[in-house]
Write a protein that holds these residues in place. Structure first.
Motif, PDB file in Angstrom:
ATOM      1  N   LEU A  85       0.868  -1.176   0.000  1.00  0.00           N
ATOM      2  CA  LEU A  85       0.000   0.000   0.000  1.00  0.00           C
ATOM      3  C   LEU A  85       0.902   1.222   0.000  1.00  0.00           C
ATOM      4  CD1 LEU A  85      -2.818   1.339   0.339  1.00  0.00           C
ATOM      5  CD2 LEU A  85      -2.395   1.269   2.797  1.00  0.00           C
ATOM      6  N   ARG A  86       0.683   2.099  -0.969  1.00  0.00           N
ATOM      7  CA  ARG A  86       1.490   3.318  -1.063  1.00  0.00           C
ATOM      8  C   ARG A  86       0.580   4.536  -1.070  1.00  0.00           C
ATOM      9  NH1 ARG A  86       4.876  -0.061  -4.583  1.00  0.00           N
ATOM     10  NH2 ARG A  86       6.914  -0.181  -3.588  1.00  0.00           N
ATOM     11  N   GLY A  87       1.133   5.641  -0.602  1.00  0.00           N
ATOM     12  CA  GLY A  87       0.414   6.908  -0.613  1.00  0.00           C
ATOM     13  C   GLY A  87       1.267   7.974   0.042  1.00  0.00           C
ATOM     14  N   THR A  88       0.704   9.183   0.124  1.00  0.00           N
ATOM     15  CA  THR A  88       1.411  10.326   0.686  1.00  0.00           C
ATOM     16  C   THR A  88       0.601  10.879   1.849  1.00  0.00           C
ATOM     17  OG1 THR A  88       2.241  10.827  -1.521  1.00  0.00           O
ATOM     18  CG2 THR A  88       2.463  12.562   0.143  1.00  0.00           C
ATOM     19  N   THR A  89       1.262  11.070   2.987  1.00  0.00           N
ATOM     20  CA  THR A  89       0.608  11.631   4.173  1.00  0.00           C
ATOM     21  C   THR A  89       0.421  13.136   3.990  1.00  0.00           C
ATOM     22  OG1 THR A  89       2.692  12.053   5.325  1.00  0.00           O
ATOM     23  CG2 THR A  89       1.672   9.881   5.663  1.00  0.00           C
ATOM     24  N   PRO A  90      -0.410  13.760   4.821  1.00  0.00           N
ATOM     25  CA  PRO A  90      -0.635  15.206   4.688  1.00  0.00           C
ATOM     26  C   PRO A  90       0.640  16.053   4.795  1.00  0.00           C
ATOM     27  CG  PRO A  90      -2.365  14.257   6.017  1.00  0.00           C
ATOM     28  CD  PRO A  90      -1.341  13.172   5.784  1.00  0.00           C
ATOM     29  N   ASP A  91       1.664  15.547   5.483  1.00  0.00           N
ATOM     30  CA  ASP A  91       2.910  16.320   5.582  1.00  0.00           C
ATOM     31  C   ASP A  91       3.898  15.976   4.465  1.00  0.00           C
ATOM     32  OD1 ASP A  91       3.890  13.847   6.358  1.00  0.00           O
ATOM     33  OD2 ASP A  91       4.630  14.521   8.305  1.00  0.00           O
ATOM     34  N   GLY A  92       3.437  15.220   3.473  1.00  0.00           N
ATOM     35  CA  GLY A  92       4.266  14.933   2.306  1.00  0.00           C
ATOM     36  C   GLY A  92       5.127  13.697   2.391  1.00  0.00           C
ATOM     37  N   GLN A  93       4.989  12.927   3.450  1.00  0.00           N
ATOM     38  CA  GLN A  93       5.788  11.710   3.599  1.00  0.00           C
ATOM     39  C   GLN A  93       5.198  10.589   2.757  1.00  0.00           C
ATOM     40  OE1 GLN A  93       6.164  10.353   7.644  1.00  0.00           O
ATOM     41  NE2 GLN A  93       7.314   8.544   7.067  1.00  0.00           N
ATOM     42  N   GLU A  94       6.044   9.974   1.929  1.00  0.00           N
ATOM     43  CA  GLU A  94       5.630   8.811   1.143  1.00  0.00           C
ATOM     44  C   GLU A  94       5.670   7.596   2.059  1.00  0.00           C
ATOM     45  OE1 GLU A  94       4.709   8.722  -2.164  1.00  0.00           O
ATOM     46  OE2 GLU A  94       4.867  10.902  -2.178  1.00  0.00           O
ATOM     47  N   ILE A  95       4.586   6.827   2.055  1.00  0.00           N
ATOM     48  CA  ILE A  95       4.597   5.604   2.861  1.00  0.00           C
ATOM     49  C   ILE A  95       4.484   4.389   1.958  1.00  0.00           C
ATOM     50  CG2 ILE A  95       3.606   6.753   4.881  1.00  0.00           C
ATOM     51  CD1 ILE A  95       1.088   4.959   4.274  1.00  0.00           C
ATOM     52  N   GLU A  96       4.968   3.280   2.503  1.00  0.00           N
ATOM     53  CA  GLU A  96       4.965   2.008   1.795  1.00  0.00           C
ATOM     54  C   GLU A  96       4.736   0.942   2.860  1.00  0.00           C
ATOM     55  OE1 GLU A  96       8.046   1.195  -1.268  1.00  0.00           O
ATOM     56  OE2 GLU A  96       8.712  -0.285   0.217  1.00  0.00           O
ATOM     57  N   VAL A  97       3.546   0.358   2.856  1.00  0.00           N
ATOM     58  CA  VAL A  97       3.195  -0.639   3.861  1.00  0.00           C
ATOM     59  C   VAL A  97       2.986  -1.980   3.166  1.00  0.00           C
ATOM     60  CG1 VAL A  97       1.567  -1.303   5.676  1.00  0.00           C
ATOM     61  CG2 VAL A  97       2.079   1.124   5.293  1.00  0.00           C
ATOM     62  N   ARG A  98       3.835  -2.923   3.481  1.00  0.00           N
ATOM     63  CA  ARG A  98       3.703  -4.276   2.932  1.00  0.00           C
ATOM     64  C   ARG A  98       2.651  -5.023   3.758  1.00  0.00           C
ATOM     65  NH1 ARG A  98       7.378  -4.693  -0.786  1.00  0.00           N
ATOM     66  NH2 ARG A  98       9.132  -3.251  -0.705  1.00  0.00           N
ATOM     67  N   ALA A  99       1.779  -5.728   3.048  1.00  0.00           N
ATOM     68  CA  ALA A  99       0.679  -6.391   3.744  1.00  0.00           C
ATOM     69  C   ALA A  99       0.279  -7.666   3.015  1.00  0.00           C
ATOM     70  CB  ALA A  99      -0.515  -5.448   3.850  1.00  0.00           C
ATOM     71  N   CYS A 100      -0.540  -8.445   3.709  1.00  0.00           N
ATOM     72  CA  CYS A 100      -1.069  -9.691   3.172  1.00  0.00           C
ATOM     73  C   CYS A 100      -2.511  -9.846   3.658  1.00  0.00           C
ATOM     74  CB  CYS A 100      -0.220 -10.862   3.651  1.00  0.00           C
ATOM     75  SG  CYS A 100      -0.823 -12.476   3.117  1.00  0.00           S
ATOM     76  N   PHE A 101      -3.397 -10.215   2.748  1.00  0.00           N
ATOM     77  CA  PHE A 101      -4.781 -10.555   3.089  1.00  0.00           C
ATOM     78  C   PHE A 101      -4.947 -12.060   2.968  1.00  0.00           C
ATOM     79  CE2 PHE A 101      -6.575  -6.561   0.779  1.00  0.00           C
ATOM     80  CZ  PHE A 101      -6.420  -5.780   1.898  1.00  0.00           C
ATOM     81  N   VAL A 102      -5.691 -12.635   3.878  1.00  0.00           N
ATOM     82  CA  VAL A 102      -6.199 -13.995   3.717  1.00  0.00           C
ATOM     83  C   VAL A 102      -7.714 -13.831   3.754  1.00  0.00           C
ATOM     84  CG1 VAL A 102      -6.308 -16.324   4.651  1.00  0.00           C
ATOM     85  CG2 VAL A 102      -4.191 -14.988   4.882  1.00  0.00           C
ATOM     86  N   ALA A 103      -8.349 -14.061   2.617  1.00  0.00           N
ATOM     87  CA  ALA A 103      -9.785 -13.817   2.497  1.00  0.00           C
ATOM     88  C   ALA A 103     -10.548 -15.120   2.331  1.00  0.00           C
ATOM     89  CB  ALA A 103     -10.071 -12.902   1.304  1.00  0.00           C
ATOM     90  N   THR A 104     -11.639 -15.222   3.065  1.00  0.00           N
ATOM     91  CA  THR A 104     -12.582 -16.320   2.903  1.00  0.00           C
ATOM     92  C   THR A 104     -13.769 -15.753   2.144  1.00  0.00           C
ATOM     93  OG1 THR A 104     -11.864 -17.277   4.996  1.00  0.00           O
ATOM     94  CG2 THR A 104     -13.969 -18.056   4.097  1.00  0.00           C
ATOM     95  N   VAL A 105     -14.169 -16.435   1.078  1.00  0.00           N
ATOM     96  CA  VAL A 105     -15.213 -15.946   0.178  1.00  0.00           C
ATOM     97  C   VAL A 105     -16.353 -16.953   0.132  1.00  0.00           C
ATOM     98  CG1 VAL A 105     -15.730 -15.339  -2.224  1.00  0.00           C
ATOM     99  CG2 VAL A 105     -13.523 -14.682  -1.207  1.00  0.00           C
TER     100      VAL A 105
END
Length: 134
Positions: A85-105
């Protein structure tokens, strides 16, 4: 449509709606009213309404929020997905959060979502939280 095809369509619908901050699409065509969401950072289960608040908040805090490097694998009852997940915070900091979903459907809806994320990377969002982290 094949199992993998319907899983991909559901996962894409979910991610693109979250990126747009389109919580109504998540409510109407991704989750059920009984969906359970669990996060590794809190080790607790929440319902969809709590998750909608978190998703609204996230899409309101991050500009250019997007899921990248998606790797999705169907399972007999859903899918597993790794992403960044990437994006920019209100103070201009670029973030990069590695994640994993396990979804039951079930019936083309996510009924359980277990999310594992890099809590150290997500700390960049802490100054913008109004309540405890999801």
């Amino acid at each position: 449509m094949s199992h993998a095809g319907s899983i991909d369509a559901l996962a894409e619908r979910f991610l693109r709606a979250v990126e747009r901050g389109d919580i109504e699409t998540v409510r109407e065509s991704v989750y059920t009213p009984e969906t359970v969401i669990w996060h590794n950072t809190t080790d607790r289960e929440i319902g969809p309404e709590d998750n909608y608040r978190t998703l609204r908040w996230l899409s309101g805090v991050l500009t250019g929020m997007r899921y990248e490097q998606e790797r999705r694998h169907p399972t007999p009852d859903g899918f597993v997905q790794q992403h960044v997940l990437r994006g920019t915070t209100p103070d201009g900091q670029e973030i990069e959060v590695r994640a994993c979903f396990v979804a039951t459907v079930r019936d083309d809806r996510i009924v359980r979502l277990e999310e594992y994320l890099d809590s150290a990377a997500s700390r960049a969002l802490d100054p913008y939280r109004e309540s405890p982290a999801p």
